[in-house]
Design a protein around this motif. Sequence first.
Motif, PDB file in Angstrom:
ATOM      1  N   LYS A 199      17.871  -5.269   9.632  1.00 26.19           N
ATOM      2  CA  LYS A 199      18.681  -5.090   8.424  1.00 26.19           C
ATOM      3  C   LYS A 199      18.119  -3.910   7.656  1.00 26.19           C
ATOM      4  CE  LYS A 199      19.882  -9.999   8.105  1.00 26.19           C
ATOM      5  NZ  LYS A 199      19.783 -11.242   7.306  1.00 26.19           N
ATOM      6  N   ASN A 200      18.831  -2.795   7.693  1.00 23.02           N
ATOM      7  CA  ASN A 200      18.305  -1.549   7.161  1.00 23.02           C
ATOM      8  C   ASN A 200      17.989  -1.623   5.669  1.00 23.02           C
ATOM      9  OD1 ASN A 200      18.390  -0.174   9.641  1.00 23.02           O
ATOM     10  ND2 ASN A 200      20.559   0.297   9.379  1.00 23.02           N
ATOM     11  N   ASN A 201      18.691  -2.462   4.943  1.00 19.99           N
ATOM     12  CA  ASN A 201      18.420  -2.594   3.514  1.00 19.99           C
ATOM     13  C   ASN A 201      17.058  -3.232   3.238  1.00 19.99           C
ATOM     14  OD1 ASN A 201      20.810  -1.397   2.663  1.00 19.99           O
ATOM     15  ND2 ASN A 201      21.945  -3.336   2.762  1.00 19.99           N
ATOM     16  N   ASP A 202      16.450  -3.844   4.281  1.00 21.33           N
ATOM     17  CA  ASP A 202      15.119  -4.426   4.108  1.00 21.33           C
ATOM     18  C   ASP A 202      14.029  -3.366   4.081  1.00 21.33           C
ATOM     19  OD1 ASP A 202      16.238  -6.920   4.079  1.00 21.33           O
ATOM     20  OD2 ASP A 202      15.648  -7.451   6.126  1.00 21.33           O
ATOM     21  N   LEU A 203      14.389  -2.135   4.451  1.00 24.02           N
ATOM     22  CA  LEU A 203      13.380  -1.092   4.590  1.00 24.02           C
ATOM     23  C   LEU A 203      12.619  -0.855   3.286  1.00 24.02           C
ATOM     24  CD1 LEU A 203      12.193   0.908   6.619  1.00 24.02           C
ATOM     25  CD2 LEU A 203      13.939   2.564   5.908  1.00 24.02           C
ATOM     26  N   LYS A 204      13.337  -0.870   2.177  1.00 24.42           N
ATOM     27  CA  LYS A 204      12.692  -0.578   0.880  1.00 24.42           C
ATOM     28  C   LYS A 204      11.717  -1.671   0.463  1.00 24.42           C
ATOM     29  CE  LYS A 204      16.599  -2.541  -1.744  1.00 24.42           C
ATOM     30  NZ  LYS A 204      17.450  -2.778  -0.569  1.00 24.42           N
ATOM     31  N   ASN A 205      11.808  -2.845   1.100  1.00 26.85           N
ATOM     32  CA  ASN A 205      10.922  -3.959   0.740  1.00 26.85           C
ATOM     33  C   ASN A 205       9.683  -4.055   1.635  1.00 26.85           C
ATOM     34  OD1 ASN A 205      12.766  -4.823  -1.288  1.00 26.85           O
ATOM     35  ND2 ASN A 205      13.995  -5.841   0.289  1.00 26.85           N
ATOM     36  N   GLU A 206       9.588  -3.181   2.629  1.00 24.55           N
ATOM     37  CA  GLU A 206       8.429  -3.210   3.509  1.00 24.55           C
ATOM     38  C   GLU A 206       7.194  -2.677   2.779  1.00 24.55           C
ATOM     39  OE1 GLU A 206       8.605  -4.677   6.237  1.00 24.55           O
ATOM     40  OE2 GLU A 206      10.631  -4.481   7.051  1.00 24.55           O
ATOM     41  N   ARG A 233      22.115   6.864   1.985  1.00 24.55           N
ATOM     42  CA  ARG A 233      21.750   5.509   1.593  1.00 24.55           C
ATOM     43  C   ARG A 233      20.260   5.216   1.791  1.00 24.55           C
ATOM     44  NH1 ARG A 233      26.905   4.734   3.986  1.00 24.55           N
ATOM     45  NH2 ARG A 233      28.402   3.794   2.535  1.00 24.55           N
ATOM     46  N   ALA A 234      19.558   6.097   2.485  1.00 25.79           N
ATOM     47  CA  ALA A 234      18.136   5.858   2.737  1.00 25.79           C
ATOM     48  C   ALA A 234      17.386   5.783   1.408  1.00 25.79           C
ATOM     49  CB  ALA A 234      17.563   6.964   3.607  1.00 25.79           C
ATOM     50  N   PRO A 235      16.586   4.729   1.182  1.00 19.69           N
ATOM     51  CA  PRO A 235      15.907   4.543  -0.103  1.00 19.69           C
ATOM     52  C   PRO A 235      14.607   5.339  -0.188  1.00 19.69           C
ATOM     53  CG  PRO A 235      15.379   2.725   1.337  1.00 19.69           C
ATOM     54  CD  PRO A 235      16.321   3.615   2.111  1.00 19.69           C
ATOM     55  N   LYS A 236      14.073   5.460  -1.391  1.00 20.59           N
ATOM     56  CA  LYS A 236      12.730   5.987  -1.561  1.00 20.59           C
ATOM     57  C   LYS A 236      11.741   4.959  -1.015  1.00 20.59           C
ATOM     58  CE  LYS A 236      13.269  10.008  -3.489  1.00 20.59           C
ATOM     59  NZ  LYS A 236      12.768  11.233  -2.808  1.00 20.59           N
ATOM     60  N   LEU A 237      10.692   5.444  -0.354  1.00 21.08           N
ATOM     61  CA  LEU A 237       9.758   4.551   0.322  1.00 21.08           C
ATOM     62  C   LEU A 237       8.332   4.749  -0.195  1.00 21.08           C
ATOM     63  CD1 LEU A 237      11.132   4.956   3.980  1.00 21.08           C
ATOM     64  CD2 LEU A 237      11.664   3.144   2.346  1.00 21.08           C
ATOM     65  N   ASP A 238       8.211   4.951  -1.509  1.00 16.98           N
ATOM     66  CA  ASP A 238       6.905   5.243  -2.101  1.00 16.98           C
ATOM     67  C   ASP A 238       5.889   4.132  -1.885  1.00 16.98           C
ATOM     68  OD1 ASP A 238       7.989   7.607  -2.990  1.00 16.98           O
ATOM     69  OD2 ASP A 238       8.526   6.822  -4.958  1.00 16.98           O
ATOM     70  N   ASN A 239       6.353   2.906  -1.708  1.00 16.73           N
ATOM     71  CA  ASN A 239       5.440   1.765  -1.578  1.00 16.73           C
ATOM     72  C   ASN A 239       5.203   1.351  -0.126  1.00 16.73           C
ATOM     73  OD1 ASN A 239       5.172   1.484  -4.417  1.00 16.73           O
ATOM     74  ND2 ASN A 239       7.152   0.435  -4.486  1.00 16.73           N
ATOM     75  N   VAL A 240       5.638   2.187   0.810  1.00 16.12           N
ATOM     76  CA  VAL A 240       5.537   1.837   2.230  1.00 16.12           C
ATOM     77  C   VAL A 240       4.412   2.633   2.891  1.00 16.12           C
ATOM     78  CG1 VAL A 240       6.731   1.831   4.457  1.00 16.12           C
ATOM     79  CG2 VAL A 240       7.989   1.273   2.365  1.00 16.12           C
ATOM     80  N   ASN A 241       3.544   1.944   3.615  1.00 17.15           N
ATOM     81  CA  ASN A 241       2.558   2.574   4.496  1.00 17.15           C
ATOM     82  C   ASN A 241       3.109   2.524   5.917  1.00 17.15           C
ATOM     83  OD1 ASN A 241       0.571   2.814   2.355  1.00 17.15           O
ATOM     84  ND2 ASN A 241       0.294   0.600   2.575  1.00 17.15           N
ATOM     85  N   GLU A 259       9.228  12.433   4.064  1.00 18.13           N
ATOM     86  CA  GLU A 259      10.150  12.984   3.074  1.00 18.13           C
ATOM     87  C   GLU A 259      10.576  11.941   2.049  1.00 18.13           C
ATOM     88  OE1 GLU A 259      13.444  14.535   5.190  1.00 18.13           O
ATOM     89  OE2 GLU A 259      12.325  16.192   6.113  1.00 18.13           O
ATOM     90  N   LEU A 260      10.704  10.685   2.497  1.00 19.49           N
ATOM     91  CA  LEU A 260      11.151   9.609   1.613  1.00 19.49           C
ATOM     92  C   LEU A 260      10.001   9.019   0.797  1.00 19.49           C
ATOM     93  CD1 LEU A 260      13.636   7.837   4.062  1.00 19.49           C
ATOM     94  CD2 LEU A 260      14.228   9.241   2.070  1.00 19.49           C
ATOM     95  N   GLY A 261       8.812   9.586   0.926  1.00 14.31           N
ATOM     96  CA  GLY A 261       7.702   9.194   0.074  1.00 14.31           C
ATOM     97  C   GLY A 261       6.738   8.193   0.666  1.00 14.31           C
ATOM     98  N   ALA A 262       6.952   7.770   1.914  1.00 11.93           N
ATOM     99  CA  ALA A 262       6.048   6.798   2.533  1.00 11.93           C
ATOM    100  C   ALA A 262       4.693   7.444   2.815  1.00 11.93           C
ATOM    101  CB  ALA A 262       6.662   6.251   3.814  1.00 11.93           C
TER     102      ALA A 262
END
Length: 641
Positions: free
Chosen positions: A147-154, A184-192, A219-222
């Motif tokens: 579920k691609n929308n789960d990406l921002k919660n990783e 639609r790709a979210p910012k991923l600042d909190n993802v390692n 690019e998305l901040g991960a």
Amino acid sequence: MVIYSTSFMVSNLHEQGYFRTLALALTLPDKNSNPYCRMTDNSLLPLSTEQIRLLSELSGSLTPKQINWISGYFAGLSAQDMKVQLVSESTLTPSLQNDSGSTQKGKSLTILYGSRTGNGEGIGKQAQKNAIALGFDAKLKNMETYKNNDLKNETNLLIIVSTHGEGEPPFQAKTFHDFLFSKRAPKLDNVNFSVLALGDSSYLKFCQTGIEVDNRFEELGAKRITARVDCDVDFQDSALLWVTDSLLQLNDNKTITQQTETKYGYSETTSTFGKHNPFQAQVLEKTFLHGRDSNRQTLHIELSLENSGLTYEPGDSLGILASNPPELVESLIQTVNLSPNDKIISETGERTLSETLLKNYELTHITPDVLNRYAKLTDNNEIKEILKSQDRVKEFIYGKDLVDLFTHFPEKLSANQFISLLRPVQPRLYSISSSPQAYADEVHLTVGVVKYKNDDRNKTGLCSVFLSDRIEESDTVPVFIEKNNNFRLPQNPEIPIIMVGAGTGIAPYRAFVQHRELDEKRGKSWLIFGNRHSESEFLYQLEWQRHLHENSLSRLDVAFSRDYSEKVYVQNRIQEQGKLLFDWLENGAHFYVCGDMKKMAHDVHETLLNAVRKHGGLKQEAAEEYVLNLQQQHRYQTDVY
């Protein structure tokens, strides 16, 4: 002269695990090295550049006995320091413990894979097992159903993704890839994150999908945990390195548990035989399928699997480890002006250069990675100019073998330099053309024999001519089973199937129909087959006619492109029968395509889209969604090459 090959030095460290993966990680700008896995950023390695240089120089001067001793020495230091602890699989448990042995709440970790063959899933399963043993709350997920929308919660994400064909994501990763590059790709600042890219360096866009995913996450901040690792076809060592290093970093460099023996991939059978330990299958029968008027050859070969323990299903492939043509080996050694009796030490022991070239390296074609290494070794400006353009690379390597390369660009090389340029030989995979229910303890193949002339020299494929010209009945062939869970008959045998293939792409359908013939409650089956001439190239014609007569095949449409004033292909038959095909799909049929990826499979896909749009009364976007749904439901499957 005795040459110690790099692959042998690394291979002897196998029993010591981590020292081996450390050695594999080191990719220095050494023009004599032959790397087949690489870290993309040496700054993320635990050694300084000077330490890496010293270790590389030391390893190059060691004898096998010294390597075995020093690998044990480093393993002992590692165990004392408690940075990396190697344990056997029997002691690896899923208990969640910290360094003091008390239970801790696991860190969240998602391992996301997307690959066509199943190698990615195999690596993911191993990474999950090791992560759980470390104390992580590790989840393994498939990009195809993620579920691609789960990406921002990783929070912590390990990504394993392969590249298909000329730089494309495999279907299993396409939706995720498209989402990642969409608005639609979210910012991923909190993802390692960390990426393991699977690929084949014989292709120009080696590991392209992994490179794109790695760059896009940045690019998305991960935040990158470890540098991306790009894996070639022999991926086991680099995968082990990546899993170990990624989990070590996520675990704050605390104790990490790892198995001494790690097996990745989808070759899951009860047999002890596999890619690195092939079964010697006896040849039961050989037949050439083309008529006398054909200037091509297609070989039907039947092999015995008796006492092997190997099992397979329709849709699987058989891997064969072939040897090079002796005359090509002799010609190559003469061309590079070396002695066939030079001694080479590899993982298989001491052999002559001639024996090593016969079995260990790819000689029948030039690949871009070989061309790159030759340019670096020789500093040849002409080769460097060729490498600046992918079109020029394709043009230069087309139809050429290693003799052509060294003839065009002669250089005085030592045996060591020469071996360092070459690519390890890879098994050839052939779609199995028999059902195990119809032929117990046997496996059948349908092989197009590759023979051609280029640069005024006769050329051949590696494996097809090995089987057709150098293997006789009662000889044995080294084989293993390669599972393909993405090309399967429906579990319910009553579901109708549509099978589209050209040339040797007919192979798996012979297995499909044989398998279904034994089911009393079988659904309808439709074969759409193409080749050049009906008179000489209608493969298995009598068998298909029998299946039609006995109703184990419901319908057969053929397209013989050279028998008409205008060429007719399988996609033309699909277009002509578009309404019937759409009706079958509406009644639950599964749609299969096997054969050439670049032209046939592409044209069939476009024709299928047009048939759905026209006969379904849909607009283009809706037709594309219809076909995508077929793929996601595993009702549209391809086995293309």
